[in-house]
Motif scaffolding. Structure first.
Motif, PDB file in Angstrom:
ATOM      1  N   ALA A   1       0.398  -5.407  -2.168  1.00 22.33           N
ATOM      2  CA  ALA A   1       0.435  -5.584  -0.708  1.00 22.33           C
ATOM      3  C   ALA A   1       0.748  -7.032  -0.327  1.00 22.33           C
ATOM      4  N   TYR A   2       0.247  -7.996  -1.108  1.00 25.42           N
ATOM      5  CA  TYR A   2       0.614  -9.395  -0.839  1.00 25.42           C
ATOM      6  C   TYR A   2       2.126  -9.580  -0.961  1.00 25.42           C
TER       7      TYR A   2
ATOM      8  N   ASP B   1       8.736   7.899  -6.532  1.00 25.23           N
ATOM      9  CA  ASP B   1       9.160   6.583  -6.021  1.00 25.23           C
ATOM     10  C   ASP B   1      10.160   6.691  -4.875  1.00 25.23           C
TER      11      ASP B   1
ATOM     12  N   ASP C   1       7.935  -9.201   4.202  1.00 25.01           N
ATOM     13  CA  ASP C   1       8.096  -9.056   5.657  1.00 25.01           C
ATOM     14  C   ASP C   1       8.116 -10.421   6.345  1.00 25.01           C
TER      15      ASP C   1
ATOM     16  N   LYS D   1     -10.624 -11.615   1.377  1.00 18.20           N
ATOM     17  CA  LYS D   1      -9.206 -11.939   1.210  1.00 18.20           C
ATOM     18  C   LYS D   1      -8.375 -11.422   2.384  1.00 18.20           C
ATOM     19  N   PRO D   2      -7.607 -12.285   3.031  1.00 19.48           N
ATOM     20  CA  PRO D   2      -6.817 -11.854   4.180  1.00 19.48           C
ATOM     21  C   PRO D   2      -5.468 -11.259   3.769  1.00 19.48           C
ATOM     22  N   LEU D   3      -5.144 -10.091   4.292  1.00 17.27           N
ATOM     23  CA  LEU D   3      -3.823  -9.493   4.101  1.00 17.27           C
ATOM     24  C   LEU D   3      -3.131  -9.442   5.461  1.00 17.27           C
ATOM     25  N   PRO D   4      -2.018 -10.174   5.623  1.00 16.91           N
ATOM     26  CA  PRO D   4      -1.313 -10.150   6.914  1.00 16.91           C
ATOM     27  C   PRO D   4      -0.230  -9.057   6.921  1.00 16.91           C
ATOM     28  N   GLN D   5       0.475  -8.962   8.025  1.00 19.44           N
ATOM     29  CA  GLN D   5       1.662  -8.097   8.203  1.00 19.44           C
ATOM     30  C   GLN D   5       1.281  -6.622   8.377  1.00 19.44           C
TER      31      GLN D   5
ATOM     32  N   LYS E   1      -2.144   3.821   0.659  1.00 19.78           N
ATOM     33  CA  LYS E   1      -2.346   4.028  -0.779  1.00 19.78           C
ATOM     34  C   LYS E   1      -3.804   4.431  -1.052  1.00 19.78           C
ATOM     35  N   GLN E   2      -4.748   3.713  -0.411  1.00 22.97           N
ATOM     36  CA  GLN E   2      -6.170   4.034  -0.606  1.00 22.97           C
ATOM     37  C   GLN E   2      -6.508   5.417  -0.054  1.00 22.97           C
TER      38      GLN E   2
ATOM     39  N   ARG F   1      12.129  -2.751  -2.619  1.00 18.47           N
ATOM     40  CA  ARG F   1      10.821  -2.346  -3.170  1.00 18.47           C
ATOM     41  C   ARG F   1      10.984  -1.192  -4.167  1.00 18.47           C
ATOM     42  N   TYR F   2      11.856  -0.243  -3.818  1.00 14.29           N
ATOM     43  CA  TYR F   2      12.118   0.889  -4.728  1.00 14.29           C
ATOM     44  C   TYR F   2      12.714   0.395  -6.046  1.00 14.29           C
TER      45      TYR F   2
ATOM     46  N   LEU G   1       2.753  -3.708   8.512  1.00 17.58           N
ATOM     47  CA  LEU G   1       3.205  -2.626   7.634  1.00 17.58           C
ATOM     48  C   LEU G   1       2.699  -2.789   6.205  1.00 17.58           C
ATOM     49  N   ALA G   2       2.509  -4.035   5.771  1.00 21.26           N
ATOM     50  CA  ALA G   2       1.908  -4.253   4.452  1.00 21.26           C
ATOM     51  C   ALA G   2       0.459  -3.756   4.450  1.00 21.26           C
TER      52      ALA G   2
ATOM     53  N   ALA H   1      13.050  -1.572   1.902  1.00 22.94           N
ATOM     54  CA  ALA H   1      12.675  -0.305   1.252  1.00 22.94           C
ATOM     55  C   ALA H   1      13.492  -0.135  -0.030  1.00 22.94           C
TER      56      ALA H   1
ATOM     57  N   VAL I   1      -9.946  -7.974   3.245  1.00 22.07           N
ATOM     58  CA  VAL I   1     -10.365  -7.109   2.142  1.00 22.07           C
ATOM     59  C   VAL I   1     -11.424  -7.918   1.398  1.00 22.07           C
TER      60      VAL I   1
ATOM     61  N   ARG J   1       0.603   0.151   4.549  1.00 24.15           N
ATOM     62  CA  ARG J   1       1.005   0.724   3.245  1.00 24.15           C
ATOM     63  C   ARG J   1      -0.134   0.631   2.238  1.00 24.15           C
ATOM     64  N   TYR J   2      -0.825  -0.516   2.253  1.00 25.93           N
ATOM     65  CA  TYR J   2      -1.974  -0.693   1.350  1.00 25.93           C
ATOM     66  C   TYR J   2      -3.070   0.335   1.659  1.00 25.93           C
TER      67      TYR J   2
ATOM     68  N   ASP K   1       4.400  -7.248  -0.457  1.00 25.95           N
ATOM     69  CA  ASP K   1       4.973  -6.615   0.738  1.00 25.95           C
ATOM     70  C   ASP K   1       4.861  -7.538   1.949  1.00 25.95           C
ATOM     71  N   ALA K   2       3.697  -8.162   2.102  1.00 29.93           N
ATOM     72  CA  ALA K   2       3.476  -9.029   3.262  1.00 29.93           C
ATOM     73  C   ALA K   2       4.410 -10.239   3.208  1.00 29.93           C
TER      74      ALA K   2
ATOM     75  N   ASP L   1       8.811   4.145   3.362  1.00 30.10           N
ATOM     76  CA  ASP L   1       8.978   2.722   3.681  1.00 30.10           C
ATOM     77  C   ASP L   1      10.156   2.517   4.636  1.00 30.10           C
TER      78      ASP L   1
END
Lengths: 219, 219
Positions: free
Chosen positions: B102-103, A98, B109, A75-79, A89-90, B85-86, A81-82, B82, A72, A85-86, B105-106, A105
């Motif tokens: 998201a960080y 919720d 995981d 900036k690195p975002l791993p995983q 959201k966008q 997070r909720y 499903l994370a 899940a 991003v 999900r990110y 969340d990552a 999730d």
């Protein structure tokens, strides 16, 4: 290989969006859900695909040493499903309630666990007959079938999985069961609500366009 | 065993909150993060703990047949992360920035995968010496240590893991490494930023109070 995806007529102004680069193997695997989400949401990104032969050399250049990773800007975002999900959201693919978001999730984790079990068999060093036996005696009756029963019941009286509109859970459901159905063509036969749902998701114009245009890979 | 947790002076009005019941084994395991989040956030709930001997009879009464499950009024939410997070959302423990969220969340995981590998060894049908060897030759050098190096670097110049304030990722980090440190007392010695972070989290008054008052269980 680098591919730049999606149309230049993306809805969002490029200036307000970060630059995205999704780094993964030249495969669908754990990156494909994010690709579907970006296709659906008209999110521009660079789809960087690493060939297996190049991985040993590339591994140390990847923050955390694992893929998929979403850059991003810098900036690195791993995983996986994370990342998904990110991006969901966008793309407006997360329910505003919720608890509905939490159901998505939970389904994502459940489908991910199921696929991990499926991959364990697929990549096991055993012959085809043993794989078929493991699928028939364990994976299908103990993991896949109970989940299909629950999903079929849930989808029987809902247009979408949660929150009354399409979410990333619907895309994941379509992706996962479309993939499994290719291997086991009769899998969804007794689960008509799931089958209809999968068919509905893969027929979404932007998803269909991505499926039809994406690189051909074995996984 | 049923325990009703947290103080009756909880900040939120009971009328606006759903009734929560967390169903799990009489163990910390995959439910403890949610218990920490609810302790931190003054969320009232019933902490229903199933004894192992009673599980075969109870299993079929649990929606989906797996624990933990969070009952939100009469609606079951499965999947430990899940659920966490909720609840973190309800407790104000999710960053408002999407990428910071998201960080978290990552990390959740990644920690969850690490613990799954640790549990594999802990519950393997091998003797103690073999377990120690697997820890020393594989789990620690290949999984735990690389993660500790990354976390130590990240936490060196940050008060909290993401977004400038405490989040559920900090609670999970504290929970996981406090647990591992009990088994391996010197584990965090060369990772002073992680060690300080863990100590800071477990000293949070509401977390300390929960740790001191929770039922004693082996896991």
């Amino acid at each position: 290989m680098k591919l730049t995806s999606n149309s230049p007529t993306a809805i969002r102004a490029a200036t307000t969006m970060p630059e995205y680069k999704l780094i993964y193997f030249n495969a669908r695997g754990r990156a494909e859900l994010s690709r579907w989400i970006m296709a659906y949401g008209d999110i521009n990104y660079t789809d960087e695909r690493i060939e297996r032969a190049d991985w040993p050399a590339r591994k140390s250049t990847i923050p955390g040493g694992k893929v998929p990773v979403l850059m991003v800007d810098d900036k690195p975002l791993p995983q996986s499903l994370a990342i998904a999900r990110y991006l969901a959201k966008q793309a407006g693919l997360i329910p505003s309630d919720d608890l509905d978001a939490a159901y998505c999730d939970a389904l994502a984790d459940t489908l991910s666990e199921m696929m991990a079990e499926a991959y364990k068999i697929l990549f096991a060093k055993i012959d085809e007959d043993e794989k078929k036996k493991k699928y028939k005696d364990d994976l299908y009756p103990n993991i896949i079938s109970p989940l299909l029963h629950r999903l079929d019941k849930r989808l029987a009286d809902r247009e979408w999985f949660a929150g009354g509109k399409i979410t990333w859970a619907d895309l994941m459901l379509g992706l996962v069961f479309q993939g499994l159905r290719k291997k086991q063509p009769t899998m969804l036969k007794e689960f008509s609500s799931v089958e209809n749902h999968v068919n509905k998701v893969v027929a979404l114009p932007k998803i269909k366009q991505w499926i039809d245009s994406q690189p051909e890979t074995p996984f």
